[in-house]
Design a protein around this motif. Structure first.
Motif, PDB file in Angstrom:
ATOM      1  N   SER A 272       0.771  -1.572   0.404  1.00 13.11           N
ATOM      2  CA  SER A 272      -0.326  -0.119  -0.098  1.00 13.11           C
ATOM      3  C   SER A 272       1.067   1.292   0.297  1.00 13.11           C
ATOM      4  O   SER A 272       0.476   1.819  -0.915  1.00 13.11           O
ATOM      5  CB  SER A 272      -0.937  -0.083   1.414  1.00 13.11           C
ATOM      6  OG  SER A 272      -2.068  -0.738   1.239  1.00 13.11           O
ATOM      7  N   VAL A 273       1.996   1.313   0.836  1.00 10.31           N
ATOM      8  CA  VAL A 273       2.609   2.173   0.660  1.00 10.31           C
ATOM      9  C   VAL A 273       4.604   2.214   0.345  1.00 10.31           C
ATOM     10  O   VAL A 273       4.479   0.558   1.272  1.00 10.31           O
ATOM     11  CB  VAL A 273       2.783   3.460   1.859  1.00 10.31           C
ATOM     12  CG1 VAL A 273       1.232   3.341   2.215  1.00 10.31           C
ATOM     13  CG2 VAL A 273       3.391   2.323   3.700  1.00 10.31           C
ATOM     14  N   TYR A 297       4.975   7.276   0.273  1.00 10.70           N
ATOM     15  CA  TYR A 297       4.671   7.372  -0.896  1.00 10.70           C
ATOM     16  C   TYR A 297       3.330   6.254  -0.881  1.00 10.70           C
ATOM     17  O   TYR A 297       3.440   5.333  -0.822  1.00 10.70           O
ATOM     18  CB  TYR A 297       5.353   7.433  -1.837  1.00 10.70           C
ATOM     19  CG  TYR A 297       6.746   8.106  -2.083  1.00 10.70           C
ATOM     20  CD1 TYR A 297       6.704   9.105  -2.688  1.00 10.70           C
ATOM     21  CD2 TYR A 297       7.749   7.877  -1.186  1.00 10.70           C
ATOM     22  CE1 TYR A 297       7.286   9.902  -3.059  1.00 10.70           C
ATOM     23  CE2 TYR A 297       8.062   9.498  -0.819  1.00 10.70           C
ATOM     24  CZ  TYR A 297       8.874   9.853  -1.938  1.00 10.70           C
ATOM     25  OH  TYR A 297      10.203  11.111  -2.280  1.00 10.70           O
ATOM     26  N   ARG A 298       2.138   6.719  -1.431  1.00 11.17           N
ATOM     27  CA  ARG A 298       1.160   5.908  -1.945  1.00 11.17           C
ATOM     28  C   ARG A 298       1.068   4.676  -3.427  1.00 11.17           C
ATOM     29  O   ARG A 298       1.713   5.154  -3.952  1.00 11.17           O
ATOM     30  CB  ARG A 298      -0.437   6.711  -1.573  1.00 11.17           C
ATOM     31  CG  ARG A 298      -0.665   7.059  -0.725  1.00 11.17           C
ATOM     32  CD  ARG A 298      -2.146   7.873  -1.161  1.00 11.17           C
ATOM     33  NE  ARG A 298      -2.179   8.559  -2.638  1.00 11.17           N
ATOM     34  CZ  ARG A 298      -2.588   8.587  -3.045  1.00 11.17           C
ATOM     35  NH1 ARG A 298      -4.432   8.852  -2.721  1.00 11.17           N
ATOM     36  NH2 ARG A 298      -2.890   9.583  -3.393  1.00 11.17           N
ATOM     37  N   LYS A 299       1.038   3.600  -2.816  1.00 17.31           N
ATOM     38  CA  LYS A 299       0.945   2.612  -4.130  1.00 17.31           C
ATOM     39  C   LYS A 299      -0.259   2.627  -4.706  1.00 17.31           C
ATOM     40  O   LYS A 299      -0.169   1.616  -5.319  1.00 17.31           O
ATOM     41  CB  LYS A 299       2.349   1.508  -3.492  1.00 17.31           C
ATOM     42  CG  LYS A 299       3.529   2.253  -3.076  1.00 17.31           C
ATOM     43  CD  LYS A 299       4.349   2.364  -4.587  1.00 17.31           C
ATOM     44  CE  LYS A 299       5.183   3.376  -4.419  1.00 17.31           C
ATOM     45  NZ  LYS A 299       6.499   4.302  -5.497  1.00 17.31           N
ATOM     46  N   ASN A 300      -1.414   2.434  -3.915  1.00 17.07           N
ATOM     47  CA  ASN A 300      -2.837   2.125  -3.931  1.00 17.07           C
ATOM     48  C   ASN A 300      -4.117   3.114  -3.558  1.00 17.07           C
ATOM     49  O   ASN A 300      -3.256   4.006  -3.361  1.00 17.07           O
ATOM     50  CB  ASN A 300      -3.050   0.385  -3.906  1.00 17.07           C
ATOM     51  CG  ASN A 300      -2.832   0.683  -1.954  1.00 17.07           C
ATOM     52  OD1 ASN A 300      -3.403   1.826  -1.458  1.00 17.07           O
ATOM     53  ND2 ASN A 300      -3.531  -0.451  -1.383  1.00 17.07           N
ATOM     54  N   THR A 303      -7.041   6.455   0.457  1.00 20.11           N
ATOM     55  CA  THR A 303      -6.806   8.212   0.241  1.00 20.11           C
ATOM     56  C   THR A 303      -5.844   8.199   0.808  1.00 20.11           C
ATOM     57  O   THR A 303      -5.372   7.645   2.165  1.00 20.11           O
ATOM     58  CB  THR A 303      -8.188   8.102   1.424  1.00 20.11           C
ATOM     59  OG1 THR A 303      -8.706   8.079   2.193  1.00 20.11           O
ATOM     60  CG2 THR A 303      -9.010   8.274  -0.545  1.00 20.11           C
ATOM     61  N   LEU A 304      -5.239   9.781   0.732  1.00 20.30           N
ATOM     62  CA  LEU A 304      -4.187   9.773   1.208  1.00 20.30           C
ATOM     63  C   LEU A 304      -5.372  10.666   2.708  1.00 20.30           C
ATOM     64  O   LEU A 304      -4.126  10.611   4.577  1.00 20.30           O
ATOM     65  CB  LEU A 304      -4.258  11.260   0.753  1.00 20.30           C
ATOM     66  CG  LEU A 304      -2.791  12.415   1.177  1.00 20.30           C
ATOM     67  CD1 LEU A 304      -1.602  11.268   1.092  1.00 20.30           C
ATOM     68  CD2 LEU A 304      -2.728  13.590   0.539  1.00 20.30           C
ATOM     69  N   LEU A 307      -5.046   7.255   5.281  1.00 16.38           N
ATOM     70  CA  LEU A 307      -3.227   7.315   5.276  1.00 16.38           C
ATOM     71  C   LEU A 307      -2.623   7.929   6.588  1.00 16.38           C
ATOM     72  O   LEU A 307      -2.315   8.012   8.347  1.00 16.38           O
ATOM     73  CB  LEU A 307      -2.681   7.573   4.380  1.00 16.38           C
ATOM     74  CG  LEU A 307      -1.804   6.040   3.312  1.00 16.38           C
ATOM     75  CD1 LEU A 307      -1.307   6.805   2.731  1.00 16.38           C
ATOM     76  CD2 LEU A 307      -1.988   5.254   3.843  1.00 16.38           C
ATOM     77  N   ASP A 339       3.896  12.109  -0.811  1.00 14.65           N
ATOM     78  CA  ASP A 339       2.658  12.415  -0.216  1.00 14.65           C
ATOM     79  C   ASP A 339       2.346  12.510   0.917  1.00 14.65           C
ATOM     80  O   ASP A 339       1.540  13.255   1.527  1.00 14.65           O
ATOM     81  CB  ASP A 339       1.520  11.129  -0.639  1.00 14.65           C
ATOM     82  CG  ASP A 339       1.862  10.626  -2.246  1.00 14.65           C
ATOM     83  OD1 ASP A 339       1.330  11.284  -3.380  1.00 14.65           O
ATOM     84  OD2 ASP A 339       1.834   9.626  -2.647  1.00 14.65           O
TER      85      ASP A 339
END
Length: 414
Positions: A272-273, A297-300, A303-304, A307, A339
């Motif tokens: 995921s990150v 960093y988001r990978k999927n 939502t920000l 997280l 992110d």
């Protein structure tokens, strides 16, 4: 070598909105890596810093703020550019390149945006020397200095520098890595080979020892002795640091670590990150690549906001900022930001995954590290009194460590 003296009329250089006069006499700026003000306070109480004690009365002393993140590369570049990372572009020791997705060391001089005080002074005919403890900084600090300048590290000192200093290059993991830098600077001044020097030390001692410990007191006493020698040689001497240092261990001595990538991927799904630890460099034995500032960093599709909320609930987290917030609040380059930016509190470091951090080399020492806002406070010391205009500046706002060249070259009493 260029002539010193106020009768020499030479145009100052301009960089990032500041003007810098050429040195009127030899000027030495020292970045005492990891020198939290508490080390100076402990040394003064122990009576082992007579030079610093005298300069606090006859010169100038204040506590300033370092740039964020409080790591080596961004702060050294801030010091030699007189500007925050949003200007010079170096926001860590290690980064994720957004364009390629590659994880890279931020040591390439081409990554530095704009000029440095050292480079412009060298191009203007000033004899410049940039001496570092760690070789990772050498190329960036030497940017623009050219063949007429002097630039080397104690880590990779060639035979001619060993001869200059009078001893072999030191072990990377030793106090002498820093003392070698200072002794090299002293020799260069004695031989009149440099009139503007930047000496950047190592934080090996501070990572391993609290301010009151004998090893720390001995090291800072040795630093104080070398400051005295530079002053004897007629130098203007200025000392600041790239960051402070705090204990990051639990009561039982175990490191207080949040492995953030493991935590978030366990909650939101594998992959995921990706968490990047900007403290990472080749010199990690004493901190295991663990600091109090990481990038997420988001990978999927998570939502920000989701997280960010999950991270804020973790014990030991000091702050969670979005890319936009980090660029604004901490003056970071937006295009190189993650992110999310996450910082730990005074007692907490944040890592990525268990597999990426080897703490076995701590060998019984409590983990001491840096990176967050709790390590921003640094000393700001000058061997000479400052003129009224600069005293007004110091009284009207918080000084930054990257004000040091301005004060040393423009602000001291003639």
């Amino acid at each position: 070598m260029a002539q010193f003296g106020r009768d020499v009329l030479i145009e100052p250089i301009k960089l990032h909105g500041r003007f810098y006069c050429r040195p009127r006499r030899p000027t030495v700026v020292i970045c005492a890596d990891g020198c939290d003000p508490s080390y100076i306070e402990a040394g003064l109480r122990a009576g082992v810093l007579p030079t610093m004690a005298r300069w606090q009365k006859t010169g100038f002393y204040a506590v300033a703020d370092a740039a964020m993140p409080t790591f080596t590369n961004p702060n050294n570049l801030s010091i030699v550019t007189g500007a925050p990372p949003s200007v010079h572009g170096i926001a860590g020791n290690f980064a994720l390149d957004r364009a390629s997705g590659a994880e890279i060391m931020m040591t390439d001089p081409e990554m530095v945006r704009g000029d440095t005080v050292l480079g412009l002074m060298s191009q203007a005919g000033v004899s410049v020397a940039a001496v570092t403890a760690k070789d990772k900084l050498r190329r960036m600090l030497g940017r623009g200095v050219g063949n007429s300048g002097i630039c080397f590290s104690s880590e990779a000192a060639p035979a001619e520098i060993e001869a200059l200093v009078g001893r072999p290059k030191p072990d990377m993991y030793s106090a002498d890595l820093s003392l070698f830098v200072l002794d090299a600077g002293i020799r260069l001044v004695e031989q009149r080979r440099a009139e503007l020097l930047y000496l950047s030390l190592s934080d090996y001692v501070q990572h391993g020892h609290a301010p009151e410990e004998q090893e720390a007191l001995e090291f800072h006493h040795a630093l104080d002795q070398r400051l005295a020698r530079l002053a004897e040689l007629g130098c203007v001497v200025a000392v600041t640091a790239d960051h402070g240092m705090n204990d990051k261990a639990l009561a039982d001595g175990r490191p207080h670590v949040l492995l953030l990538e493991d935590i978030l991927n366990a909650e939101f799904g594998a992959g995921s990150v990706r968490v990047i630890c900007p403290i990472t460099d080749p010199f990690v034995r004493h901190h295991g690549a663990l600091g109090s500032f990481v990038r997420v960093y988001r990978k999927n599709g998570v939502t920000l906001a989701t997280l960010a909320q999950a991270v804020r609930l973790l014990p030991g987290v000091d702050n969670v900022l979005t890319r936009e917030e980090a660029a604004t609040v901490w003056e970071l380059p937006y295009d190189r930001e993650a992110d999310l930016v996450v910082t730990g509190d005074r007692n907490t470091v944040i890592g990525a995954t268990a597999a990426e951090h080897d703490l076995s080399a701590l060998a019984g020492h409590r983990l001491r590290s840096h990176g967050g806002a709790c390590e921003q406070r640094v000393p700001f010391l000058l061997s000479e009194p400052i003129i009224g205009e600069y005293r007004e500046i110091a009284e009207s706002r918080t000084l930054r460590n990257f004000d040091i060249f301005d004060f040393a070259l423009n602000g001291v009493t003639p």
